[in-house]
Design a protein around this motif. Structure first.
Motif, PDB file in Angstrom:
ATOM      1  N   GLY A 245       0.793  -1.220   0.000  1.00 25.61           N
ATOM      2  CA  GLY A 245       0.000   0.000   0.000  1.00 25.61           C
ATOM      3  C   GLY A 245       0.828   1.274   0.000  1.00 25.61           C
ATOM      4  N   GLY A 246       2.130   1.141  -0.197  1.00 31.88           N
ATOM      5  CA  GLY A 246       2.976   2.321  -0.234  1.00 31.88           C
ATOM      6  C   GLY A 246       3.355   2.849   1.126  1.00 31.88           C
ATOM      7  N   GLY A 247       3.153   2.032   2.155  1.00 31.23           N
ATOM      8  CA  GLY A 247       3.513   2.453   3.497  1.00 31.23           C
ATOM      9  C   GLY A 247       4.934   2.052   3.864  1.00 31.23           C
ATOM     10  N   ILE A 248       5.331   2.398   5.088  1.00 28.82           N
ATOM     11  CA  ILE A 248       6.669   2.115   5.605  1.00 28.82           C
ATOM     12  C   ILE A 248       6.508   1.157   6.777  1.00 28.82           C
ATOM     13  CG2 ILE A 248       8.704   3.128   6.711  1.00 28.82           C
ATOM     14  CD1 ILE A 248       7.900   5.774   5.229  1.00 28.82           C
ATOM     15  N   ALA A 249       7.065  -0.041   6.652  1.00 32.04           N
ATOM     16  CA  ALA A 249       6.891  -1.083   7.656  1.00 32.04           C
ATOM     17  C   ALA A 249       8.053  -1.073   8.639  1.00 32.04           C
ATOM     18  CB  ALA A 249       6.789  -2.451   6.990  1.00 32.04           C
ATOM     19  N   VAL A 250       7.716  -0.975   9.932  1.00 33.86           N
ATOM     20  CA  VAL A 250       8.691  -1.081  11.015  1.00 33.86           C
ATOM     21  C   VAL A 250       8.332  -2.335  11.806  1.00 33.86           C
ATOM     22  CG1 VAL A 250       9.658  -0.013  13.074  1.00 33.86           C
ATOM     23  CG2 VAL A 250       8.939   1.415  11.135  1.00 33.86           C
ATOM     24  N   GLY A 251       9.185  -3.345  11.748  1.00 33.08           N
ATOM     25  CA  GLY A 251       8.891  -4.612  12.394  1.00 33.08           C
ATOM     26  C   GLY A 251       9.671  -4.792  13.678  1.00 33.08           C
ATOM     27  N   VAL A 252       9.007  -5.319  14.712  1.00 36.45           N
ATOM     28  CA  VAL A 252       9.658  -5.635  15.977  1.00 36.45           C
ATOM     29  C   VAL A 252       9.670  -7.145  16.146  1.00 36.45           C
ATOM     30  CG1 VAL A 252       9.722  -5.226  18.463  1.00 36.45           C
ATOM     31  CG2 VAL A 252       8.783  -3.479  16.938  1.00 36.45           C
ATOM     32  N   VAL A 253      10.832  -7.696  16.470  1.00 34.94           N
ATOM     33  CA  VAL A 253      10.989  -9.141  16.596  1.00 34.94           C
ATOM     34  C   VAL A 253      11.787  -9.460  17.864  1.00 34.94           C
ATOM     35  CG1 VAL A 253      10.844  -9.622  14.122  1.00 34.94           C
ATOM     36  CG2 VAL A 253      13.060  -9.083  15.148  1.00 34.94           C
ATOM     37  N   SER A 254      11.858 -10.757  18.189  1.00 40.10           N
ATOM     38  CA  SER A 254      12.431 -11.164  19.469  1.00 40.10           C
ATOM     39  C   SER A 254      13.814 -11.786  19.360  1.00 40.10           C
ATOM     40  CB  SER A 254      11.492 -12.157  20.160  1.00 40.10           C
ATOM     41  OG  SER A 254      11.277 -13.286  19.326  1.00 40.10           O
ATOM     42  N   SER A 255      14.385 -11.862  18.150  1.00 41.93           N
ATOM     43  CA  SER A 255      15.724 -12.439  18.021  1.00 41.93           C
ATOM     44  C   SER A 255      16.404 -11.882  16.778  1.00 41.93           C
ATOM     45  CB  SER A 255      15.641 -13.969  17.909  1.00 41.93           C
ATOM     46  OG  SER A 255      15.095 -14.363  16.665  1.00 41.93           O
ATOM     47  N   GLU A 256      17.731 -11.958  16.755  1.00 39.14           N
ATOM     48  CA  GLU A 256      18.476 -11.483  15.596  1.00 39.14           C
ATOM     49  C   GLU A 256      18.222 -12.363  14.389  1.00 39.14           C
ATOM     50  OE1 GLU A 256      20.409  -9.107  13.175  1.00 39.14           O
ATOM     51  OE2 GLU A 256      19.864  -8.648  15.255  1.00 39.14           O
ATOM     52  N   GLU A 257      18.003 -13.658  14.619  1.00 34.76           N
ATOM     53  CA  GLU A 257      17.693 -14.559  13.509  1.00 34.76           C
ATOM     54  C   GLU A 257      16.404 -14.129  12.816  1.00 34.76           C
ATOM     55  OE1 GLU A 257      18.073 -19.165  13.446  1.00 34.76           O
ATOM     56  OE2 GLU A 257      16.053 -18.704  14.119  1.00 34.76           O
ATOM     57  N   LYS A 258      15.376 -13.798  13.610  1.00 36.39           N
ATOM     58  CA  LYS A 258      14.135 -13.317  13.021  1.00 36.39           C
ATOM     59  C   LYS A 258      14.338 -11.970  12.346  1.00 36.39           C
ATOM     60  CE  LYS A 258      10.893 -15.854  15.945  1.00 36.39           C
ATOM     61  NZ  LYS A 258       9.731 -15.769  16.854  1.00 36.39           N
ATOM     62  N   ALA A 259      15.188 -11.139  12.921  1.00 36.51           N
ATOM     63  CA  ALA A 259      15.475  -9.840  12.314  1.00 36.51           C
ATOM     64  C   ALA A 259      16.088 -10.000  10.927  1.00 36.51           C
ATOM     65  CB  ALA A 259      16.403  -9.035  13.221  1.00 36.51           C
ATOM     66  N   GLU A 260      17.014 -10.940  10.785  1.00 37.95           N
ATOM     67  CA  GLU A 260      17.636 -11.179   9.479  1.00 37.95           C
ATOM     68  C   GLU A 260      16.597 -11.637   8.461  1.00 37.95           C
ATOM     69  OE1 GLU A 260      20.816 -13.916  10.019  1.00 37.95           O
ATOM     70  OE2 GLU A 260      21.967 -12.595  11.329  1.00 37.95           O
ATOM     71  N   ARG A 261      15.717 -12.524   8.870  1.00 37.42           N
ATOM     72  CA  ARG A 261      14.657 -12.980   7.967  1.00 37.42           C
ATOM     73  C   ARG A 261      13.771 -11.825   7.544  1.00 37.42           C
ATOM     74  NH1 ARG A 261      13.946 -18.106   5.407  1.00 37.42           N
ATOM     75  NH2 ARG A 261      15.416 -19.456   6.451  1.00 37.42           N
ATOM     76  N   LEU A 262      13.437 -10.969   8.486  1.00 39.48           N
ATOM     77  CA  LEU A 262      12.530  -9.867   8.200  1.00 39.48           C
ATOM     78  C   LEU A 262      13.170  -8.842   7.279  1.00 39.48           C
ATOM     79  CD1 LEU A 262       9.692  -8.982   8.862  1.00 39.48           C
ATOM     80  CD2 LEU A 262      10.561  -7.765  10.849  1.00 39.48           C
ATOM     81  N   ARG A 263      14.460  -8.603   7.439  1.00 40.74           N
ATOM     82  CA  ARG A 263      15.148  -7.698   6.507  1.00 40.74           C
ATOM     83  C   ARG A 263      15.121  -8.251   5.089  1.00 40.74           C
ATOM     84  NH1 ARG A 263      19.050  -7.879  10.852  1.00 40.74           N
ATOM     85  NH2 ARG A 263      18.714  -6.077  12.235  1.00 40.74           N
ATOM     86  N   ALA A 264      15.365  -9.550   4.964  1.00 41.37           N
ATOM     87  CA  ALA A 264      15.307 -10.178   3.648  1.00 41.37           C
ATOM     88  C   ALA A 264      13.906 -10.130   3.065  1.00 41.37           C
ATOM     89  CB  ALA A 264      15.799 -11.624   3.746  1.00 41.37           C
ATOM     90  N   PHE A 265      12.928 -10.078   3.954  1.00 42.74           N
ATOM     91  CA  PHE A 265      11.524 -10.028   3.549  1.00 42.74           C
ATOM     92  C   PHE A 265      11.125  -8.650   3.032  1.00 42.74           C
ATOM     93  CE2 PHE A 265       6.907 -10.804   4.731  1.00 42.74           C
ATOM     94  CZ  PHE A 265       6.745 -11.854   3.843  1.00 42.74           C
TER      95      PHE A 265
END
Length: 464
Positions: A245-265
């Protein structure tokens, strides 16, 4: 194997499906009423102690119902609640439904077939069903409504008789067969496999209503949206919807492993909970909540120069005070659940003096589900399936979700003998790309353990 199941697996035409007799029983993941006190005094309500897989009797169809041969399903957090009998036993829902009499009486049984997602093949339709017929490939919405209730015609989610199938009703989707109302069905996206299609509707449509619908936050281009639990079932679809939708997504996660996945996402900014002091429970500490909110606000403003327009919160007690604090003046906090606790503590001054809004949201009505399903058919949304288990191992799959050792959605093969089946539009699948369709597939599961304060279950539908 019964002849109907053989016909389904052989992709037989509708005429053969209708000629094949219904089996008297079918295999299903179910709970037993006799186990409701099994966790008395227990510290760990391990779902593997109560989720059983075995034969249950085949129910009769009502006139507005459809019998679906379930090729695949998926785990939602409401199955964890059902299997732990918390915060209430779902047998109470079945008893209350059964008191209506008529076809509803069938639901009040000493066993409860659970599961609120499914993709499969229609094998029987009731006498009053018009839009569906044997052989149709479908996905199943989790929402059952009463179309004779006036409120339903304004918004299906407002009806007093709205229920979540496989949670507040019997005959759910973690089974070889499922009984659903015709108004729960939507066409299966033809480029998706059975297990991919079965991992979409509950979480994606819930996120759609929360963010996109005019009954939710109504995000627009450029909106900054803070998403708690951004690699969970709800969160991973929220990230996609915000970016689409043209928005800016800021994701909060509980581990660095999940953070890496989310960046790739493709998430625009990823924040580890430990960065803002959420490696412990601060929900009952107003001062610590404000300090954590200030840290989170500085991180977001440091990247984008602004506070978030919308906060997407299904975590509940552990995060809600932060959500109210950090959203901008005039902004919106939208919530659909409380996986860490229902009693939310927040400083109301930050809400009323800054004209913020809190919007409650629950599942999605059929129109919203259809709009969301269309996005999958167009390839604008993709499944966030990370792992697939056979029905025989459904308790282990549910345990992954219960202990937050998964990412995205956890699928369950029911009648489908192996992953990868069910694709009827290979050209569309090739155009979208196999890698894009499975961004979380093969994501490793975490080891058991970890801080309870950091837990953020994949999805948490509210209990009535």
């Amino acid at each position: 194997m019964d002849s109907l199941t053989e016909a389904v697996l052989a992709e037989a035409p509708a005429e053969e499906l209708l000629r094949s007799p219904l089996p008297s029983a079918y295999t299903a993941a179910h709970l037993r009423a006799e186990d409701q006190r099994i966790f008395d005094g227990a510290g760990d309500r391990d779902v593997r102690r109560t989720l059983r897989v075995g034969p249950v009797p085949m129910p009769e169809l009502a006139v507005d119902e459809v019998l679906v041969a379930v090729m695949a399903s998926s785990i939602n957090y409401n199955t964890v609640w059902s299997a732990t009998f918390e915060p209430v036993s779902t047998f109470a829902f079945l008893e209350r439904l059964g008191r209506q009499g008529g076809p509803a009486a069938r639901h009040d049984l000493p066993w409860h077939v659970v599961g609120s997602d499914a993709a499969g093949v229609v094998v029987r339709v009731g006498a009053g069903v018009r839009r569906w017929q044997a052989g149709d490939h479908v996905v199943v919405s989790c929402v059952q409504v009463d179309d004779q209730e006036p409120a339903t015609h304004a918004d299906g989610m407002l009806g007093a008789e709205q229920r979540i199938w496989g949670f507040e009703t019997n005959f759910g989707g973690l089974a070889h067969y499922a009984v659903v109302r015709a108004s729960q069905l939507l066409p299966k996206p033809p480029h998706l496999t059975w297990e991919e299609a079965a991992s979409t509707m509950l979480c994606a449509a819930t996120s759609y209503r929360m963010l996109v619908s005019d009954r939710g936050a109504r995000i627009k281009q450029g909106d900054i949206v803070l998403i708690w639990g951004a690699t969970g079932g709800l969160g991973s679809y929220a990230v996609q919807l915000v970016r689409n939708g043209g928005g800016i997504a800021v994701g909060v996660v509980s581990s660095e492993e999940k953070a890496e996945r989310l960046r790739a996402f493709g998430c625009d900014l990823v924040v580890n909970r430990a960065e803002i002091g959420l490696d412990r429970d601060i929900s009952d500490d107003p001062k610590a909540t404000v300090e954590a909110g200030k840290r989170l606000g500085r991180i977001i403003r440091g990247r984008f120069g602004e506070d978030p327009h919308v906060v997407f919160d299904y975590i509940g007690k552990a995060t809600f005070g932060l959500s109210v604090f950090v959203v901008r003046r005039g902004g919106t906090v939208v919530t659909c659940g409380s996986s860490t606790g229902y009693q939310h503590r927040f400083d109301n001054r930050y809400l009323w003096m800054n004209l913020k809004r809190i919007v409650g949201s629950h599942a999605a009505n059929l129109q919203e589900q259809a709009e969301c399903n269309r996005l999958f058919r167009l390839g604008h949304l993709v499944p966030t399936l990370s792992a697939v288990h056979p029905l025989a191992d459904v308790a282990e799959a549910a345990r992954l979700v219960q202990t937050n050792r998964h990412q995205g959605k956890v699928g369950v093969l029911c009648l489908a003998p192996r992953p990868g089946l069910g694709v009827t539009d290979r050209a569309l699948r090739d155009r979208i790309g196999e890698d894009r369709l499975n961004p979380l597939r093969g994501a490793p599961t975490a080891e058991p353990g970890g801080s309870p304060a950091a837990a953020e279950p994949a999805e948490a539908e509210p209990v009535h």
